[in-house]
Each structure stands twice: as C-alpha cells, then as structure tokens.
Scaffold this motif. Structure first.
Motif, PDB file in Angstrom:
ATOM      1  N   ARG A 120       0.712  -0.900  -0.191  1.00 47.92           N
ATOM      2  CA  ARG A 120       0.136  -0.331   0.150  1.00 47.92           C
ATOM      3  C   ARG A 120       0.828   1.325  -0.021  1.00 47.92           C
ATOM      4  NH1 ARG A 120      -0.520  -2.567   5.595  1.00 47.92           N
ATOM      5  NH2 ARG A 120      -2.311  -3.029   4.246  1.00 47.92           N
TER       6      ARG A 120
ATOM      7  N   PRO B 269       1.748   6.532   3.509  1.00 45.82           N
ATOM      8  CA  PRO B 269       1.906   8.244   4.028  1.00 45.82           C
ATOM      9  C   PRO B 269       3.814   9.272   4.379  1.00 45.82           C
ATOM     10  CG  PRO B 269       2.553   6.794   6.649  1.00 45.82           C
ATOM     11  CD  PRO B 269       1.899   5.452   5.299  1.00 45.82           C
TER      12      PRO B 269
ATOM     13  N   TYR C  63       5.490  10.954   5.016  1.00 39.84           N
ATOM     14  CA  TYR C  63       6.428  10.829   6.564  1.00 39.84           C
ATOM     15  C   TYR C  63       7.479   9.428   6.186  1.00 39.84           C
ATOM     16  CZ  TYR C  63       3.407   8.376   9.753  1.00 39.84           C
ATOM     17  OH  TYR C  63       1.783   7.135   9.993  1.00 39.84           O
ATOM     18  N   GLU C  64       6.828   8.830   6.308  1.00 34.73           N
ATOM     19  CA  GLU C  64       6.984   7.025   6.058  1.00 34.73           C
ATOM     20  C   GLU C  64       8.731   7.818   4.895  1.00 34.73           C
ATOM     21  OE1 GLU C  64       4.862   4.367   7.702  1.00 34.73           O
ATOM     22  OE2 GLU C  64       5.704   4.225   6.367  1.00 34.73           O
TER      23      GLU C  64
ATOM     24  N   LEU D 273      33.794   1.396   2.285  1.00 36.88           N
ATOM     25  CA  LEU D 273      35.118   0.849   2.539  1.00 36.88           C
ATOM     26  C   LEU D 273      35.402   0.116   1.313  1.00 36.88           C
ATOM     27  CD1 LEU D 273      34.164  -0.822   5.625  1.00 36.88           C
ATOM     28  CD2 LEU D 273      35.948   1.541   5.433  1.00 36.88           C
TER      29      LEU D 273
ATOM     30  N   MET E 248      37.140  -3.358  -0.408  1.00 39.80           N
ATOM     31  CA  MET E 248      36.817  -4.765  -0.015  1.00 39.80           C
ATOM     32  C   MET E 248      38.381  -5.027  -1.602  1.00 39.80           C
ATOM     33  SD  MET E 248      38.049  -7.336   1.795  1.00 39.80           S
ATOM     34  CE  MET E 248      36.312  -7.200   2.396  1.00 39.80           C
TER      35      MET E 248
ATOM     36  N   ILE F   2      41.896  -3.507   2.651  1.00 38.48           N
ATOM     37  CA  ILE F   2      40.258  -2.564   2.411  1.00 38.48           C
ATOM     38  C   ILE F   2      41.371  -0.785   1.979  1.00 38.48           C
ATOM     39  CG2 ILE F   2      38.443  -1.820   4.188  1.00 38.48           C
ATOM     40  CD1 ILE F   2      38.664  -3.952   5.164  1.00 38.48           C
TER      41      ILE F   2
ATOM     42  N   ARG G  17      34.129  -5.954  -2.929  1.00 34.34           N
ATOM     43  CA  ARG G  17      33.277  -5.934  -2.622  1.00 34.34           C
ATOM     44  C   ARG G  17      32.988  -4.226  -2.037  1.00 34.34           C
ATOM     45  NH1 ARG G  17      32.283  -9.628   2.434  1.00 34.34           N
ATOM     46  NH2 ARG G  17      30.232  -8.278   2.222  1.00 34.34           N
TER      47      ARG G  17
ATOM     48  N   ARG H 258      30.984  -1.038   1.033  1.00 37.59           N
ATOM     49  CA  ARG H 258      30.516  -1.072   2.016  1.00 37.59           C
ATOM     50  C   ARG H 258      29.620   0.721   1.621  1.00 37.59           C
ATOM     51  NH1 ARG H 258      30.971  -3.382   7.704  1.00 37.59           N
ATOM     52  NH2 ARG H 258      29.936  -5.500   6.312  1.00 37.59           N
TER      53      ARG H 258
ATOM     54  N   GLU I 142      23.127   4.758  11.474  1.00 33.42           N
ATOM     55  CA  GLU I 142      23.076   4.217  11.568  1.00 33.42           C
ATOM     56  C   GLU I 142      23.093   2.215  10.480  1.00 33.42           C
ATOM     57  OE1 GLU I 142      18.828   4.580  13.496  1.00 33.42           O
ATOM     58  OE2 GLU I 142      20.235   6.768  14.017  1.00 33.42           O
TER      59      GLU I 142
ATOM     60  N   ASP J 212      32.031 -10.380   9.788  1.00 30.97           N
ATOM     61  CA  ASP J 212      32.295  -8.941   8.552  1.00 30.97           C
ATOM     62  C   ASP J 212      33.128  -9.361   7.936  1.00 30.97           C
ATOM     63  OD1 ASP J 212      32.438  -6.520   7.984  1.00 30.97           O
ATOM     64  OD2 ASP J 212      30.387  -6.386   8.365  1.00 30.97           O
ATOM     65  N   ASP J 213      33.939  -9.205   6.748  1.00 32.51           N
ATOM     66  CA  ASP J 213      35.198  -9.038   5.757  1.00 32.51           C
ATOM     67  C   ASP J 213      35.804  -7.966   6.454  1.00 32.51           C
ATOM     68  OD1 ASP J 213      33.393 -11.011   3.421  1.00 32.51           O
ATOM     69  OD2 ASP J 213      34.537 -11.652   5.129  1.00 32.51           O
ATOM     70  N   PHE J 214      34.559  -6.740   6.358  1.00 32.00           N
ATOM     71  CA  PHE J 214      35.407  -5.811   6.290  1.00 32.00           C
ATOM     72  C   PHE J 214      35.944  -5.321   7.608  1.00 32.00           C
ATOM     73  CE2 PHE J 214      34.474  -3.466   1.945  1.00 32.00           C
ATOM     74  CZ  PHE J 214      33.001  -4.244   1.696  1.00 32.00           C
ATOM     75  N   THR J 215      35.063  -5.334   8.990  1.00 32.16           N
ATOM     76  CA  THR J 215      35.315  -5.361  10.107  1.00 32.16           C
ATOM     77  C   THR J 215      35.906  -6.502  11.095  1.00 32.16           C
ATOM     78  OG1 THR J 215      33.102  -5.645  11.025  1.00 32.16           O
ATOM     79  CG2 THR J 215      33.819  -3.766  10.454  1.00 32.16           C
TER      80      THR J 215
ATOM     81  N   LEU K  90      -1.790   9.366  11.665  1.00 37.15           N
ATOM     82  CA  LEU K  90      -1.448   8.155  11.689  1.00 37.15           C
ATOM     83  C   LEU K  90       0.115   8.371  12.370  1.00 37.15           C
ATOM     84  CD1 LEU K  90      -2.990   6.835   8.555  1.00 37.15           C
ATOM     85  CD2 LEU K  90      -3.375   5.643  10.556  1.00 37.15           C
ATOM     86  N   TYR K  91       0.712  10.051  12.292  1.00 34.78           N
ATOM     87  CA  TYR K  91       2.381  10.464  12.179  1.00 34.78           C
ATOM     88  C   TYR K  91       2.604   9.730  14.017  1.00 34.78           C
ATOM     89  CZ  TYR K  91       6.331  12.458  12.738  1.00 34.78           C
ATOM     90  OH  TYR K  91       7.794  12.805  13.077  1.00 34.78           O
TER      91      TYR K  91
ATOM     92  N   LYS L 130      17.050   6.060  21.016  1.00 31.81           N
ATOM     93  CA  LYS L 130      16.722   6.838  20.205  1.00 31.81           C
ATOM     94  C   LYS L 130      15.012   6.880  19.682  1.00 31.81           C
ATOM     95  CE  LYS L 130      20.393   6.118  17.216  1.00 31.81           C
ATOM     96  NZ  LYS L 130      20.881   5.022  17.635  1.00 31.81           N
TER      97      LYS L 130
ATOM     98  N   GLY M 225       6.857   4.047  14.469  1.00 30.13           N
ATOM     99  CA  GLY M 225       6.453   2.085  14.071  1.00 30.13           C
ATOM    100  C   GLY M 225       5.958   3.213  12.506  1.00 30.13           C
ATOM    101  N   THR M 226       5.655   1.877  11.207  1.00 30.22           N
ATOM    102  CA  THR M 226       5.056   2.124  10.201  1.00 30.22           C
ATOM    103  C   THR M 226       3.655   1.578  10.622  1.00 30.22           C
ATOM    104  OG1 THR M 226       6.929   1.112   9.479  1.00 30.22           O
ATOM    105  CG2 THR M 226       4.398   0.550   8.053  1.00 30.22           C
ATOM    106  N   ASN M 227       2.497   2.899  10.548  1.00 30.39           N
ATOM    107  CA  ASN M 227       1.212   2.782  10.762  1.00 30.39           C
ATOM    108  C   ASN M 227       0.482   2.893   9.586  1.00 30.39           C
ATOM    109  OD1 ASN M 227       2.142   3.135  14.007  1.00 30.39           O
ATOM    110  ND2 ASN M 227       2.418   5.255  13.212  1.00 30.39           N
ATOM    111  N   HIS M 228      -0.968   1.994   9.599  1.00 30.70           N
ATOM    112  CA  HIS M 228      -1.497   2.739   8.177  1.00 30.70           C
ATOM    113  C   HIS M 228      -2.757   2.553   8.616  1.00 30.70           C
ATOM    114  CE1 HIS M 228      -0.360  -2.059   8.211  1.00 30.70           C
ATOM    115  NE2 HIS M 228      -1.974  -1.802   7.923  1.00 30.70           N
TER     116      HIS M 228
END
Lengths: 199, 198, 215
Positions: free
Chosen positions: A89, A92, A94-95, A109, A111, A117, A166, A168, A173, C33-36, C98-99, C126, C130-133
């Motif tokens: 669907r 909204p 804001y999403e 990064l 590889m 690296i 590769r 990255r 986050e 993880d290959d990088f880290t 919804l927000y 943080k 959510g995802t609201n609908h």
C-alpha cells in the motif's frame, strides 16, 4: 621471422593491448572547461558495479554505480546507490522522509583483490527522501543518493593498482553492502586511470 | 584629396545616421521639470532566435541612461521541460539574485569584466501543463523570467566598447546562468552604447 | 466442558506458536564481517503472541502481537521487540493521526519483571516511530501500528536473561487518538512458561555465538 618468434611477438602485443584496454574504453559524461574560471571538469561515464540481471525474485532491489570526478585539481569517486522496495500500500509521506541518510565524513570501504581494505570519507552530508509510485498491483518505493568521496594520491594509487570485489557504503545507523560483479571489479580502478590519463 | 575627405565625412555621417536609424528605444524622454534625459534601448536578444524554445536559458540586454547614470539591464528567461508536474514549493525563487551579485562578461581576448547587481531580484517560476501549450507535447514547461540591473562604471563601458563580448554569466544564489552570445549579437553591447550616446 | 475444550485449543496454539523445544540455535546470521572482522549474530524472531494474556480486552480489531529477537555486532548486543498493535475506530484517520498513532520517545524505558520479582530496566536511546496504516473493514477503520524497538544489553545481562525467567514486560510508549497504550503510558505483556523458555533460548544462543570468539 621464425614462427615461434612471430608467435611471441603477437602474444606480447596482444598482452600489451589488453593491459591498456581501459584507455580505449575511457568515456566521459563531462569533459569541459569553464569559459570564465578556466576550471576543468571531467566526469567519467558511470559504471554499474552489480550484475545486470540482479535477482528478480527479491522484493527489494539495489543498484550501485561509480564514476570518477575531477574538478579544479581535486579528484573524487562518485558513488550512486539506488534502492527499490515493493510494498502493498501507498506509504504516508512521513515514511518516505530520510530514506537514505549519509552524514558528512562517512566511510566508503572497498575490499581489494588482495584482501586489503581501502577507506574513503564522504565530503558532504547526503539526505534523500524516497518516492512512492503505484504500479498495477503494488507500490514501488524508490530512493537514491549520490555521494562524493575525495581521493588523495595514496588512495588513487591503491584503487588503480588492483581490482575491488566488495564495497560498503556507511550511512547513519546502517550500512549498504554490495558485491561487485566479477566483470565490474576493475571499473573503479579504470575510472580513476581515465581521469589520471586526461588531466 | 578634398574629394576623398568629403566622401569620408559623408560616409561617416551616413553610417552614424544608419546606426541612429537602427536604435530602438523603450524610453526616450526628457523630464520637463529636471531636464534630465532618460534613454533606454529596447531589449536586444543575445542568443539566436533559432530553436529558442529548445534552449534552457535565453538572455537579452538593454542599456538605461538617466542623465549620466548608466546601468545595464539583463533579461534572463529560464525554462525547462519536465515530464512530471513540479512539486509544490519547488517553483519558489527559481531565479534569486542577491544585491551585489556579479555579472561576468567574457570578452574576445579572454578577459573578464565584472559588474554588480544593483538590487536583489527574486522570481518564482510558473508551470504550463501540456494541455495548455500550442505544441503537441506531454511535458510540463517550467519557466521563470527576471530583469536584473547591473551598475556600469565608466571603465566597464570603455572595456565593453573596446572589443566584443562572447559570453555572460549571471550569478544567482544557487547556480550560475551562462549565456553564449550568438555571432550575430556580438555587437549588441556596442550598439546599445552607441544608441545611448556613450 | 466448553472451558476445557477452549483451554485445549489454547494449549495447542501455544505449542504451535512457540518452538520452545528447539534443541539447536537458529541463527539468521552468524558470520564474521569481512570489512570489520567483527562477529555478526542475528537470532531470528520468536513469536510470543499466542501464549500471552494481556491487560487489554481482545476484541475484533484489537490486536497486540509481540516477537522477540536479538543481535550482536562485535559482542555489542541488542534485545529487539517487534510489536504489532491495532485499534478499530469509526473516524477515518488523517495522515497526521497516523504519524502520532504510536511512538516510543528517546529515553523511554523497558521494564522486565523477573521471576524473583526484581526489575530490570533498559532504555531506548533513539525515538522509534512505527509503520502505521489504516484499513477500512465493515464500517470500522482498523489502525495498525508496527514497530521494532531495540535495547542495548551487556554481557552480564545477556547471561542473566539466558538463565532467569522474565514474567512481565512493560514497554513505555506514547499514543494519540488510539487505544494502544495504558493510562500509565505502557504496553504490557504477561509472559507465560513456554514463552519464558523461548526468551531464555534466544539469549543462550547469543552467548553460544559469543563463545565462538573466545574459543
């Protein structure tokens, strides 16, 4: 000429030609000098790093492109990432905000073939909102971002001396990982070499 | 010798007369109270009229002389075609020129003359949907037009009269607008100065 | 008789919904993880809804589901809850409704009441929205909110959660216009025995994955 010598000469010429084939493939989206400032700008044509065919079964798709950039004596790698997600669907508004957030000085990064690296840092922050488009049976949610990573001599040498397998892209986050298709593993090095050969 | 001198004078007079006849003015009046004369040339297009609707940027110039105060006016016409209706808010300040923003004029010898905008100019764009256009198209046209005034100090006038200008760059808040002067328009600056008796 | 039949059905559902008897750990990911060079561990979601009873009356259009998972990156672990709640209203919701339908402000707490009556408190750093609908259903608008909230846990807590029973959860959250959150500002879940075993299993598996780095 003795046949063996002739064969050796032909093989050597072929080897030389294949080793320098990147030069013949250099294509530029931009190659211009500003009339007023006399500043030269070179941008290589962007190359896709993932397989053309991708994975049609995924609900999500992702693409990554690279081009090398030169402007006023500075060089950089430009990475463009694109994501498509299919949902049931229309979300909204804001999403759709801040679908991709890459703070300034975020890492890229790479590889390399020998397992080392190479790390680059982004120049400026990038914030991208997604866009939702209804299709016949679902909604396509697309997001894209273009990020510049300045290059110094050390990184130019490291990236143009071997292939990369590769990549990255670090974001706020999260991070986005891409496998570079075997046919595209020299693309980053070749793009940088194209700039080097033309400045 | 005398005949040749007379011929030269007649030809000069004729050419001056021809130039004067080519001058078109948007304003040509003397203030009855102050006696100050105002001359403003009509807009002269710097770009070619050929395929004008395919170009993003078009430019015109005009010279305004009010007494001994002279300024250069540049009309900037910016338009793009887009398949989707532009988002609300995206049309705001399509052209935004700060007071003092430079106008760069590239001369034939690669030198650059820099003028300064006398006022801030802010213009929103407007959108024309495909069904309101005369051409058969499926694209929206987004357009903005702005008239910008630049101070013309005497040394700039002298430099502009000395040779042709080939390009101009209008510096705006978020971008530059570059106008390449068409070969038929290379004398536009000279003509404007001649028509305003500078 | 009817009561026994209902209980039997509930027990069957509990057994089906919670795979508490799994002998081996099911890792969604357990790689380096290959990088880290850090170990990335993700324990898949475990549904805890079938066995929970809640302080809210469950009626048609009211839903309160919870799943639990865990992940760690380089030994830094997170406890994750995925919640899905729904409420039925007559008035069609606007986008602004919804927000703010349901969200967890930064700094909000999670309380885990343990079997020994001690309380473990964790804090989310943080804001989570959510995802609201909303979906129209026979005269009602069913507003559903789905979100994932993550809480950092250290090694000591990982070990404790692998060994001790959690009996009650209170997730601090805020809601406007909809009946998602109690008057105390929490979403509450009672954890029964089968779910307690699943909860411990998640953290036991996380410990096992960490142990591979020390082996």
């Amino acid at each position: 000429m003795h046949p063996i010598v002739r064969w050796l000469v032909i093989t050597a010429v072929a080897a030389l030609a294949s080793g320098s084939s990147w030069a013949a493939d250099c294509k530029f989206d931009t190659d211009e000098t500003d009339k007023f400032t006399k500043v030269r700008t070179l941008v290589t044509q962007r190359d896709s790093l993932e397989s053309f065919w991708g994975d049609g079964s995924k609900r999500k798709q992702q693409d990554i492109y690279v081009s090398a950039y030169y402007h006023d004596g500075e060089q950089a790698l430009n990475i463009q990432i694109l994501f498509t997600n299919y949902v049931k669907r229309m979300p909204p508004e804001y999403e759709l905000r801040n679908a991709i957030v890459i703070p300034g000085n975020s890492r890229l990064l790479l590889m390399m073939a020998d397992g080392s690296i190479v790390t680059l840092n982004s120049a400026n922050p990038v914030n991208a909102n997604a866009r939702a488009t209804p299709t016949s049976s679902r909604v396509s949610v697309d997001s894209a971002a273009s990020i510049y990573y300045p290059l110094d001599d050390e990184r130019i040498a490291a990236l143009s001396s071997q292939s990369a397998s590769r990549i990255r892209v670090e974001a706020a986050e999260t991070h986005y990982d891409f496998e570079i298709h075997v046919k595209s593993q020299d693309d980053i090095g070749n793009a940088i070499k194209c700039i080097q050969a033309n400045i | 010798m005398k005949t040749r001198a007379l011929m030269a004078i007649v030809l000069l007079g004729l050419s001056t007369g021809v130039n004067a006849a080519k001058c078109k003015y948007a304003q040509d009046e003397v203030d009855p109270f102050t006696g100050v004369k105002t001359l403003q040339t009509k807009w002269d297009q710097l770009t070619s009229t050929w395929m004008a609707d395919m170009r993003e940027i078009d430019g015109w110039i005009s010279v305004l002389a009010v007494g001994d105060q002279v300024t250069l006016w540049v009309k900037l016409d910016y338009s793009i075609k887009t398949p989707k209706e532009p988002a609300f808010g995206s049309l705001r300040d399509a052209i935004a020129i700060q007071k003092g923003a430079p106008l760069l004029i590239l001369m034939a010898d690669d030198s650059i003359i820099e003028l300064s905008a006398t006022h801030e100019v802010r213009k929103d764009a407007y959108s024309v949907p495909p069904w309101e256009q005369s051409a058969d198209t499926d694209k929206f046209v987004v357009r903005a037009v702005a008239n910008i005034e630049y101070a013309l100090p005497p040394e700039a006038i002298a430099a502009l009269k000395a040779q042709h200008a080939t390009d101009i760059r209008i510096t705006a808040a978020n971008r530059n607008f570059d106008v390449e002067i068409h070969k038929k328009s290379l004398t536009d600056f000279h003509n404007a100065f001649a028509c305003t008796e500078l | 008789m009817k009561c026994l039949a209902v209980t039997a059905i509930v027990v069957a559902m509990l057994a089906a919904s919670v795979d508490a008897s799994a002998a081996s750990c099911k890792f969604k990911q357990n790689t380096i993880d290959d990088f880290t060079q850090e170990r990335l561990v993700r324990i898949d979601w475990v549904d805890m809804t079938g066995w929970t009873s809640s302080t809210f009356k469950r009626t048609i259009g009211h839903r309160k589901d919870i799943e639990i998972a865990a992940e760690s990156v380089g030994g830094r672990s997170l406890l994750k809850f995925r919640l899905r709640l729904s409420d039925a209203v007559r008035k069609p919701p606007r986008e602004s409704d919804l927000y703010s339908a349901l969200y967890v402000p930064a700094g909000s707490g999670l309380e885990m009441e343990m079997a020994d009556e001690s309380i473990i408190e964790l804090v989310v750093d943080k804001e989570v929205r959510g995802t609201n609908h909303a979906k129209y259903d026979d005269g009602w608008f069913v507003v559903t909110s789905k979100f994932v909230v993550k809480y950092p846990v250290d090694d000591a807590l990982t070990e404790r959660l692998a060994q001790e029973d959690v009996v009650y959860l209170r997730v601090a959250a805020q809601s406007r216009n909809y009946d998602f959150v109690s008057e105390q500002g929490t979403i509450e879940f009672h954890i029964n025995e089968k779910a307690q075993r699943a909860f411990k299993k998640v953290f036991d598996c996380l410990q096992q994955a960490h142990a591979e780095d020390h082996a």
